[in-house]
Design a protein around this motif. Structure first.
Motif, PDB file in Angstrom:
ATOM      1  N   ALA A 299       0.888  -6.575   5.621  1.00  9.58           N
ATOM      2  CA  ALA A 299       0.842  -5.381   4.776  1.00  9.58           C
ATOM      3  C   ALA A 299       2.179  -4.629   4.798  1.00  9.58           C
TER       4      ALA A 299
ATOM      5  N   TYR B 202       0.846  -1.195   0.000  1.00  5.42           N
ATOM      6  CA  TYR B 202       0.000   0.000   0.000  1.00  5.42           C
ATOM      7  C   TYR B 202       0.878   1.239   0.000  1.00  5.42           C
TER       8      TYR B 202
ATOM      9  N   LEU C 298      -5.684  -1.283   8.376  1.00  6.90           N
ATOM     10  CA  LEU C 298      -5.163  -2.150   7.304  1.00  6.90           C
ATOM     11  C   LEU C 298      -4.315  -3.272   7.880  1.00  6.90           C
TER      12      LEU C 298
ATOM     13  N   ASP D 171      -4.820  -7.039   7.108  1.00  9.71           N
ATOM     14  CA  ASP D 171      -3.740  -7.615   6.293  1.00  9.71           C
ATOM     15  C   ASP D 171      -2.463  -7.602   7.138  1.00  9.71           C
TER      16      ASP D 171
ATOM     17  N   TYR E  82      -8.987  -3.281   0.928  1.00  8.75           N
ATOM     18  CA  TYR E  82      -8.458  -4.654   0.850  1.00  8.75           C
ATOM     19  C   TYR E  82      -9.301  -5.505  -0.088  1.00  8.75           C
TER      20      TYR E  82
END
Length: 370
Positions: A30, A3, A23, A27, A365
């Motif tokens: 991530a 990201y 996030l 995830d 996501y």
């Protein structure tokens, strides 16, 4: 997933930090690279550029710094290409972000926007570029969803992240807070003069001109994360004025009233249920340009969301000592305060409750996985 998140200013850093936390909760692996501030870095983002490096206010200030801005845009594009993210997430900051979004979409990157550019306030023609360049838009104000609907652009209303930010903070003990910050036991009038040097300079001297008229109240300046105490020091001429840095929410939680520079702070103050006067004064050039392109009847988020005057706005020449004193007297009056409290509760209901950051993170996501 990878990201790349681009935010500007202190409010973007706050909302970006909560988005990063959300996030990472969805995830776990991530990889997040970001433009923002200390909060986004602390939340788990790899900070590329701090918002302090591009804090330009108003049309004239932007023009004077065009060369620096173009270099930042070029650097950002190169950095995105090198990182090769699964999605680029833009947070507000339209002047910079819409330029990057156009390029990113052309390069084939997935583009998401969290907290819409204020196209509903001025230059609505930008909606066509947004429809072209942004795959998914997540808006935090209910009337913005209705605005985009007129242009046949479907967006997601996720609620306002400030509700989460305020709800998730650690409560402050008023007695301890006053002792720690050398405050008296008088009711507090909080001064929120903004975050950029240009606006603080224009706002704070007028706000502080009232101090001698209210000896029974303690005035406290809320210092912005982007500025040092030395900058504020020259404005303080009275022992009845205190300065507290980076603790605006704690200060608002125990304040009796507030004088607030227009911006996100007006909504924050309302959510803390503090009666306020909204203030704004820009450079003459910036103000007259803005007057010609901004189509709104209000400048504060409180009044815009409620679509009526809930809080008084003193703009440009109306922002002076005499008018400010009249309006401060009003919000110290018991009857006016009672009505304001009721309006503030109605405002909070209109914003859709908790969970904005998590809703947005899940939509981002799911969009990548789709």
């Amino acid at each position: 997933m990878k990201y790349y998140i681009i935010a500007g200013e202190a409010s973007g850093d706050l909302h970006g930090s909560n988005l990063i936390k959300a996030l990472l909760s969805i995830d776990k692996q991530a990889d997040i690279r970001c433009w923002g501030g200390d909060l986004m870095q602390e939340a788990g983002g790899n900070l590329v550029k701090h918002y302090k490096e591009r804090a330009f206010m108003g049309f004239s200030e932007v023009i004077l710094n065009l060369n620096k801005i173009f270099k930042l845009i070029s650097f950002c594009k190169t950095d995105i290409e090198n990182f090769n993210p699964d999605v680029v997430v833009f947070i507000d900051n339209s002047g910079f972000n819409l330029r990057i979004a156009k390029w990113a979409k052309e390069k084939g990157f997935r583009t998401n926007y969290y907290i819409s550019p204020q196209v509903w306030a001025s230059r609505a023609s930008r909606v066509q570029a947004i429809k072209r360049d942004i795959d998914d838009m997540f808006v935090i104000l209910p009337f913005v969803k209705d605005f985009y609907k007129k242009y046949d652009y479907k967006v997601n209303f996720v609620g306002h992240p400030l509700i989460d930010a305020i709800a998730n903070r650690n409560p402050v003990n008023e007695f301890d807070f006053r002792i720690a910050n050398n405050l008296s036991d008088k009711p507090i009038i909080a001064l929120l003069p903004g975050s950029r040097k240009q606006e603080i300079t224009k706002m704070l001297s007028v706000m502080l001109s009232l101090v001698e008229n209210y000896p029974d109240y303690q005035f406290v300046i809320a210092g912005a994360p982007s500025q040092e105490y030395e900058f504020y020091k020259g404005f303080i001429k009275s022992d009845n004025v205190k300065f507290i840095a980076n603790k605006t929410y704690d200060l608002l939680s125990i304040s009796y009233a507030a004088l607030v520079t227009s911006g996100t702070a007006t909504l924050e103050t309302a959510l803390f249920k503090v009666p306020q006067v909204v203030c704004y004064k820009g450079s003459a050039i910036s103000y007259h340009i803005a007057k010609r392109i901004i189509t709104l009847k209000f400048i504060s988020l409180v009044n815009l969301i409620m679509d009526r005057e809930v809080v008084t706005e003193l703009i440009q020449n109306d922002f002076n000592k005499e008018k400010l004193r009249v309006e401060l007297d009003k919000i110290l009056d018991h009857n006016v305060r009672e009505k304001l409290f009721l309006d503030y509760y109605e405002l909070e209901r209109a914003l859709g409750g908790k969970g904005a950051s998590l809703k947005t993170a899940q939509l981002i996501y799911d969009g990548i996985k789709a």
